[in-house]
Scaffold this motif. Structure first.
Motif, PDB file in Angstrom:
ATOM      1  N   GLN A  88     -12.223   2.609  -0.804  1.00  0.00           N
ATOM      2  CA  GLN A  88     -13.793   2.426  -1.122  1.00  0.00           C
ATOM      3  C   GLN A  88     -14.352   1.956   0.329  1.00  0.00           C
ATOM      4  O   GLN A  88     -15.597   2.034   0.601  1.00  0.00           O
ATOM      5  N   ASP A  89     -13.644   1.066   1.071  1.00  0.00           N
ATOM      6  CA  ASP A  89     -14.090   0.557   2.342  1.00  0.00           C
ATOM      7  C   ASP A  89     -13.136   1.264   3.474  1.00  0.00           C
ATOM      8  O   ASP A  89     -12.937   0.513   4.608  1.00  0.00           O
ATOM      9  N   ILE A  90     -12.696   2.349   3.211  1.00  0.00           N
ATOM     10  CA  ILE A  90     -11.788   3.075   4.226  1.00  0.00           C
ATOM     11  C   ILE A  90     -10.481   2.218   4.536  1.00  0.00           C
ATOM     12  O   ILE A  90     -10.645   1.820   5.689  1.00  0.00           O
ATOM     13  N   GLY A  91      -9.700   1.957   3.513  1.00  0.00           N
ATOM     14  CA  GLY A  91      -8.454   1.010   3.806  1.00  0.00           C
ATOM     15  C   GLY A  91      -7.771   1.352   4.662  1.00  0.00           C
ATOM     16  O   GLY A  91      -7.134   0.456   5.364  1.00  0.00           O
ATOM     17  N   HIS A  92      -7.400   2.631   5.090  1.00  0.00           N
ATOM     18  CA  HIS A  92      -6.487   2.901   5.943  1.00  0.00           C
ATOM     19  C   HIS A  92      -6.752   2.648   7.292  1.00  0.00           C
ATOM     20  O   HIS A  92      -5.995   2.303   8.298  1.00  0.00           O
TER      21      HIS A  92
ATOM     22  N   ASP B 197      -0.921  13.256   6.932  1.00  0.00           N
ATOM     23  CA  ASP B 197      -1.005  13.812   5.683  1.00  0.00           C
ATOM     24  C   ASP B 197      -0.551  12.618   4.471  1.00  0.00           C
ATOM     25  O   ASP B 197      -0.698  13.063   3.462  1.00  0.00           O
ATOM     26  N   ASP B 198      -0.167  11.507   4.802  1.00  0.00           N
ATOM     27  CA  ASP B 198      -0.098  10.364   4.015  1.00  0.00           C
ATOM     28  C   ASP B 198      -0.700   9.000   4.383  1.00  0.00           C
ATOM     29  O   ASP B 198      -1.233   9.062   5.736  1.00  0.00           O
ATOM     30  N   LEU B 199      -0.531   7.952   3.854  1.00  0.00           N
ATOM     31  CA  LEU B 199      -1.221   6.881   4.205  1.00  0.00           C
ATOM     32  C   LEU B 199      -0.531   6.280   5.781  1.00  0.00           C
ATOM     33  O   LEU B 199      -1.085   6.032   6.440  1.00  0.00           O
ATOM     34  N   ALA B 200       0.788   6.313   5.603  1.00  0.00           N
ATOM     35  CA  ALA B 200       1.357   5.814   6.900  1.00  0.00           C
ATOM     36  C   ALA B 200       1.027   6.702   8.161  1.00  0.00           C
ATOM     37  O   ALA B 200       0.830   6.167   9.116  1.00  0.00           O
ATOM     38  N   GLY B 201       0.836   8.114   7.912  1.00  0.00           N
ATOM     39  CA  GLY B 201       0.456   8.856   8.998  1.00  0.00           C
ATOM     40  C   GLY B 201      -1.035   8.499   9.468  1.00  0.00           C
ATOM     41  O   GLY B 201      -1.456   8.754  10.700  1.00  0.00           O
ATOM     42  N   ALA B 202      -1.838   8.487   8.392  1.00  0.00           N
ATOM     43  CA  ALA B 202      -3.328   8.190   8.856  1.00  0.00           C
ATOM     44  C   ALA B 202      -3.280   6.801   9.671  1.00  0.00           C
ATOM     45  O   ALA B 202      -4.078   6.501  10.614  1.00  0.00           O
ATOM     46  N   VAL B 203      -2.650   5.658   9.208  1.00  0.00           N
ATOM     47  CA  VAL B 203      -2.738   4.382   9.735  1.00  0.00           C
ATOM     48  C   VAL B 203      -2.151   4.534  11.287  1.00  0.00           C
ATOM     49  O   VAL B 203      -2.655   3.883  12.166  1.00  0.00           O
TER      50      VAL B 203
ATOM     51  N   PHE C  29       0.812  -1.205   0.165  1.00  0.00           N
ATOM     52  CA  PHE C  29      -0.115  -0.070   0.034  1.00  0.00           C
ATOM     53  C   PHE C  29       0.970   1.230  -0.007  1.00  0.00           C
ATOM     54  O   PHE C  29       1.863   1.255   0.826  1.00  0.00           O
ATOM     55  N   THR C  30       0.477   2.075  -1.029  1.00  0.00           N
ATOM     56  CA  THR C  30       1.402   3.361  -0.947  1.00  0.00           C
ATOM     57  C   THR C  30       0.679   4.660  -1.101  1.00  0.00           C
ATOM     58  O   THR C  30       1.264   5.607  -0.631  1.00  0.00           O
ATOM     59  N   GLU C  31      -0.678   4.848  -1.295  1.00  0.00           N
ATOM     60  CA  GLU C  31      -1.481   5.815  -1.313  1.00  0.00           C
ATOM     61  C   GLU C  31      -2.616   6.080  -0.453  1.00  0.00           C
ATOM     62  O   GLU C  31      -3.384   4.752  -0.385  1.00  0.00           O
ATOM     63  N   LEU C  32      -2.692   7.193   0.083  1.00  0.00           N
ATOM     64  CA  LEU C  32      -3.961   7.473   1.017  1.00  0.00           C
ATOM     65  C   LEU C  32      -5.276   7.363   0.326  1.00  0.00           C
ATOM     66  O   LEU C  32      -6.063   6.860   0.677  1.00  0.00           O
ATOM     67  N   PHE C  33      -5.135   8.081  -0.912  1.00  0.00           N
ATOM     68  CA  PHE C  33      -6.471   8.107  -1.671  1.00  0.00           C
ATOM     69  C   PHE C  33      -6.360   7.184  -2.927  1.00  0.00           C
ATOM     70  O   PHE C  33      -6.660   7.439  -4.007  1.00  0.00           O
ATOM     71  N   ASP C  34      -6.245   6.028  -2.665  1.00  0.00           N
ATOM     72  CA  ASP C  34      -6.413   4.953  -3.497  1.00  0.00           C
ATOM     73  C   ASP C  34      -7.701   4.288  -3.819  1.00  0.00           C
ATOM     74  O   ASP C  34      -8.294   4.087  -2.897  1.00  0.00           O
TER      75      ASP C  34
END
Length: 418
Positions: free
Chosen positions: A70-74, A103-109, A60-65
């Motif tokens: 579609q099912d709130i992946g982060h 501000d990115d996928l890592a941060g959101a997780v 996984f690389t993108e927050l807005f993938d």
């Protein structure tokens, strides 16, 4: 082993990212399912294709993938992980973690997860020692983030060396295994080759042949810590005051009665890699024990002159020679629990204090009927120079496993294993 556990590995940007590929392999060798999040900067050093080939999972690389979100992946990634591991953890990533930036996928997780967070820092020594980074480390530790490394050595920059190298993959995998052991899985051999000294129970200070001064300690927590350390592979010495508990299997147990007896047994058991002083030692004893039972004499009170007992925790923590690398004390308080524990930490000179509220009200607030003393559950605060961690109510066995896991991480691997 890590069988049945999911580790979410966040690979940060830095030359040490190449080690994370080996880390994936090390985690999978221990049975873990490894899912990988890569930051944009990480992809400048290693490719998602390589990480995916080793993890056998999508990377996984993108927050807005579009597909994943579609099912709130982060959120799903955050909640399905048993451990979130950041390796390498750059100065930038640690700063974002400390301040809750997503501000990115890592941060959101990292912001959404409820799992334990383990970070393996990697950066130039000047960046690691910068006041801003050191402030962020203190904040993260206070928030319960666990650190493995950094290590001292040569840097990628020509001619530079110092503290900042990422810990080796095997060492990080050891730390992950130890931490996941705190969730109820045995900690395996994380303390193999270590000697852990534990005190448990009350002390009894005789007044006369039939009476004594004591504390209301059952010894359940101390005995659980000794058993958890043994399960982690340590050689354990348990110095126990008078309790109604069986001796833990496979552990050298020394039974004592008074504080002076306990001090003598503790000193005889040294050296140790870690010492956990869970015993409730009586602060005072009578200055002169009566040889015969004291009798009532009308309305006159028995003459009980008190004297102070030796301070076992402070005495060991402040030893000039032979001090264990890690000294852990306990604080049973009835008010201002954290403040009193912080004062005790400074006063005694130990590394950590495990504090709990032993008042009846405190036990009720933690959902422990009748209070903590003698109960099978506990709710504690781990107090250190880095800050305070508030651990939720759990069985004393679970508290012991979590503490032993933290001890294993703090001690690190044996030199021969690194």
């Amino acid at each position: 082993m890590l069988a049945g556990k999911t580790v979410l590995l966040i690979i940060g940007g830095g030359i040490a990212a190449y080690k994370s590929l080996d880390l994936i392999r090390r985690l999978k060798e221990r049975g873990a399912r490894v899912r990988v999040v890569m930051t944009g900067a990480a992809q400048k050093f290693v490719t998602p294709l390589a990480a995916g080939a080793l993890s056998h999972e999508p990377v996984f690389t993108e927050l807005f993938d579009r597909a994943a979100e579609q099912d709130i992946g982060h959120i799903r990634l955050a909640r399905e992980a048993d451990l979130v591991l950041v390796a390498p953890a750059t100065a930038d990533r640690m700063a974002k973690m400390a301040h809750g930036i997503a501000d990115d996928l890592a941060g959101a997780v990292l912001l959404a997860t409820r799992a334990t967070r383990l970070v393996a820092p990697a950066m130039n020594p000047a960046m690691w020692m910068h006041p801003a980074t050191l402030r962020n480390v203190v904040m993260l530790k206070a928030d319960g983030v666990v650190f493995v490394g950094p290590k001292a050595g040569e840097m990628a920059e020509r001619g530079e060396e110092g503290l900042g190298r990422m810990a080796e993959p095997t060492e990080i995998a050891d730390a992950a295994e130890a931490l996941l052991g705190a969730g109820g899985v045995k900690v395996g051999g994380a303390l193999r080759g270590r000697h852990v000294l534990v005190t448990s129970g009350p002390t009894h200070e005789p007044i006369d042949p039939v009476r004594y001064i004591a504390n209301r300690s059952s010894g359940k927590q101390g005995h659980a810590i000794a058993a958890a350390a043994a399960a982690a592979g340590a050689r354990v010495t348990l110095v126990s005051g008078p309790v109604n508990l069986p001796d833990p299997a496979g552990i050298a147990v020394h039974h004592v009665e008074t504080a002076r007896d306990m001090l003598a047994a503790v000193e005889a058991a040294l050296p140790a890699d870690a010492a956990v002083f869970a015993a409730a030692v009586a602060d005072w004893r009578v200055a002169a024990e009566a040889g015969q039972k004291l009798k009532k004499d009308g309305n006159a009170l028995a003459p009980l002159a008190l004297t102070e007992n030796p301070d076992i925790l402070a005495g060991i923590a402040r030893r000039a020679e032979g001090r264990p690398r890690l000294v852990v004390g306990f604080a049973a308080e009835t008010q201002n629990v954290v403040a009193h524990a912080q004062a005790k930490l400074a006063r005694k000179g130990c590394d950590w204090i495990v504090a709990n509220d032993v008042s009846r009200d405190g036990g009720h607030q933690s959902g422990i009927p009748g209070g903590v003393m003698g109960a099978d559950s506990n709710a504690v605060h781990l107090v250190s120079a880095a800050g305070v961690e508030h651990w939720p109510t759990a069985s004393k066995a679970e508290i012991a496993q979590r503490l032993v896991a933290r001890i294993a991480v703090a001690l690190g691997p044996q030199e021969s294993q690194s």
